[in-house]
Design a protein around this motif. Sequence first.
Motif, PDB file in Angstrom:
ATOM      1  N   GLN A   1      44.611 116.913  79.995  1.00 57.67           N
ATOM      2  CA  GLN A   1      43.665 118.269  79.504  1.00 57.67           C
ATOM      3  C   GLN A   1      44.473 119.006  78.690  1.00 57.67           C
TER       4      GLN A   1
ATOM      5  N   GLN B   1      47.111 118.401  76.728  1.00 57.57           N
ATOM      6  CA  GLN B   1      47.356 117.898  75.493  1.00 57.57           C
ATOM      7  C   GLN B   1      45.952 118.078  74.612  1.00 57.57           C
ATOM      8  N   ALA B   2      45.066 118.024  75.000  1.00 60.85           N
ATOM      9  CA  ALA B   2      43.701 118.286  74.367  1.00 60.85           C
ATOM     10  C   ALA B   2      43.519 119.881  74.043  1.00 60.85           C
TER      11      ALA B   2
END
Length: 71
Positions: A28, A30-31
């Motif tokens: 999450q 990273q996104a």
Amino acid sequence: MNKGASKYAEATRALEPIVTRPNLTDPQKQAIGIALQQVNQTLAVNPNLDTKEMYELRRKMYQAVDGGKRF
């Protein structure tokens, strides 16, 4: 707010419920980091899109990704 700023604010605003959650997973984070990078690249090209609302939304995204250390 101009039309371009409105679209970016809307897209970034859609992430707000996620970025304000405690204990995000690494995927999450990273996104959110990727989305933040794309927003920052767009703002570098068109600084007029960086409204007060966008600033606050980006601050929340940085907070979610790294505790706000880079903001």
